[in-house]
Design an enzyme around this catalytic site. Structure first.
Site, short mmCIF file in Angstrom:
data_model
loop_
_atom_site.label_atom_id
_atom_site.label_comp_id
_atom_site.label_asym_id
_atom_site.label_seq_id
_atom_site.Cartn_x
_atom_site.Cartn_y
_atom_site.Cartn_z
N GLU A 36 0.83 -1.21 0.00
CA GLU A 36 0.00 0.00 0.00
C GLU A 36 0.86 1.26 0.00
OE1 GLU A 36 -3.34 0.59 -0.19
OE2 GLU A 36 -3.47 -1.52 -0.72
N CYS A 183 -11.25 2.45 -15.69
CA CYS A 183 -11.64 3.85 -15.51
C CYS A 183 -10.37 4.70 -15.50
CB CYS A 183 -12.45 4.02 -14.22
SG CYS A 183 -13.30 5.59 -14.16
N CYS A 190 -15.24 3.01 -20.96
CA CYS A 190 -16.59 2.80 -20.41
C CYS A 190 -17.28 1.57 -21.02
CB CYS A 190 -17.45 4.03 -20.63
SG CYS A 190 -16.78 5.48 -19.81
N CYS A 193 -16.58 -1.41 -18.98
CA CYS A 193 -16.70 -1.23 -17.52
C CYS A 193 -17.96 -1.90 -16.97
CB CYS A 193 -16.73 0.26 -17.21
SG CYS A 193 -16.84 0.60 -15.45
N CYS A 199 -23.39 4.07 -14.09
CA CYS A 199 -22.50 5.21 -13.87
C CYS A 199 -23.15 6.51 -14.37
CB CYS A 199 -21.17 4.97 -14.59
SG CYS A 199 -20.04 6.36 -14.50
S1 SF4 Z 1 -18.59 3.75 -16.86
FE1 SF4 Z 1 -18.10 5.24 -15.29
S2 SF4 Z 1 -16.83 4.13 -13.84
FE2 SF4 Z 1 -16.88 2.94 -15.72
S3 SF4 Z 1 -15.07 3.60 -16.91
FE3 SF4 Z 1 -16.81 4.85 -17.56
S4 SF4 Z 1 -16.67 6.66 -16.27
FE4 SF4 Z 1 -15.44 5.09 -15.27
#
Ligand code: SF4
Length: 316
Positions: A36, A183, A190, A193, A199
């Protein structure tokens, strides 16, 4: 909605997560804590390839760190930068006698351990149900909840709102991976994701958080003098906060009357300024009081800043 987001997060993590990172396959709080701290300002790849394993080989336990001289710890940290992390690690090891406390509340009392690090160690080593809030997770939360302001308090609230307290380990690890693999700060992916459906910021991810006004880095012009006496070189150990504990050659504000042979020029970029320095070789004593003489091979055992390594390259 949140439960659905968690489900797709875990589906994504099962397939794409980096399950084999060495700090994820251990429950040793020291190894997790070390990762960390190293990862705070440094990419996973760099920590993994050059620093994590050698550090653990030299200091297998936190008690080994506590019993070592700070110079030895700094030597193993050399090249990783942000040396305050190494000094805090050493102080924390001594303060807890090499045995980390078993709760985030007590971890927070140690130097250099902030709330997110305390939560990470507790969640990963002891499965405490606590969310983390490192730079990657902050970025996801800014976008997921469409939060423009860089407000720590608001982000902690968001961190708890999205958190899955039933699976603190998997949730936090998956969030870290989404932050570093999907992200992305400049080019969020996106379409790949797991949060794509829920989101709030995905139509304009780069607006969250509001972009910072870029500060222009100052340039510090300096003269570096390498004082040489036969086969020995004069170096001093820094006491000021910046690069504290590292050894180096003498640096001066630009000198008007330089005696010595011009060796070359170095440039070193730091987070808050750029150093531009002309390097000269002088002979005999240094005007500075606190210094020691070292042979070239002895210097290899000292911990030096990157700029001083560049000076060494000029000497070599
Ligand atoms: S959907 Fe939202 S959380 Fe996912 S990569 Fe795109 S901006 Fe980031």
């Amino acid at each position: 909605m949140i439960k659905k987001a968690h489900r797709s997060l875990y589906q994504w993590y099962t397939i794409h997560g980096r399950h084999d990172l060495p700090w994820r396959t251990t429950r040793d709080p020291y190894k997790i804590y070390l990762s960390e701290i190293m990862l705070q300002q440094t990419q996973v790849k760099t920590v993994l390839q050059r620093f994590y394993a050698p550090f653990l080989e030299r200091f297998p336990t936190l008690a080994d760190v506590a019993q070592s001289d700070i110079d030895d710890v700094l030597k193993m940290w050399e090249g990783l930068g942000y040396y305050t992390r190494a000094r805090n690690l050493h102080s924390a090891a001594q303060q807890c006698d090499g045995i980390l406390p078993k709760s985030a509340f007590d971890l927070l009392k140690l130097p250099g351990i902030g709330r997110s690090t305390a939560h990470a160690v507790s969640a990963f080593a002891y499965k405490e149900p606590l969310p983390i809030l490192d730079a990657n997770v902050k970025r996801i939360l800014h976008r997921y909840f469409a939060i423009e302001e860089r407000d720590e308090k608001q982000l902690w609230k968001a961190a708890y709102d999205l958190f899955d307290s039933d699976h603190p380990f998997e949730y936090n690890q998956a969030m870290m991976d989404i932050g570093s693999l999907v992200c992305l700060s400049k080019k969020p992916l996106c379409e790949l994701c797991p949060f794509e459906m829920s989101c709030k910021g995905k139509s304009s991810p780069l607006s969250y958080p509001m972009p910072k006004i870029k500060k222009i880095k100052s340039i510090r012009h300096r003269t570096i003098i390498v004082n040489r006496n036969n086969d020995k070189f004069a170096l001093f150990q820094r006491k000021e906060r910046f690069l504290s504990g590292l050894w180096g050659f003498f640096q001066y504000e630009i000198l008007e009357n330089r005696n010595g042979v011009f060796l070359g020029h170095i440039t070193q970029h730091y987070s808050h300024f750029t150093l531009q320095a002309d390097v000269y070789v002088g002979d005999g004593d240094s005007a500075d009081e606190e210094f020691e003489w070292f042979t070239r091979s002895e210097i290899d055992n000292l911990s030096l800043s990157r700029a001083d390594h560049k000076v060494l390259q000029l000497i070599d």
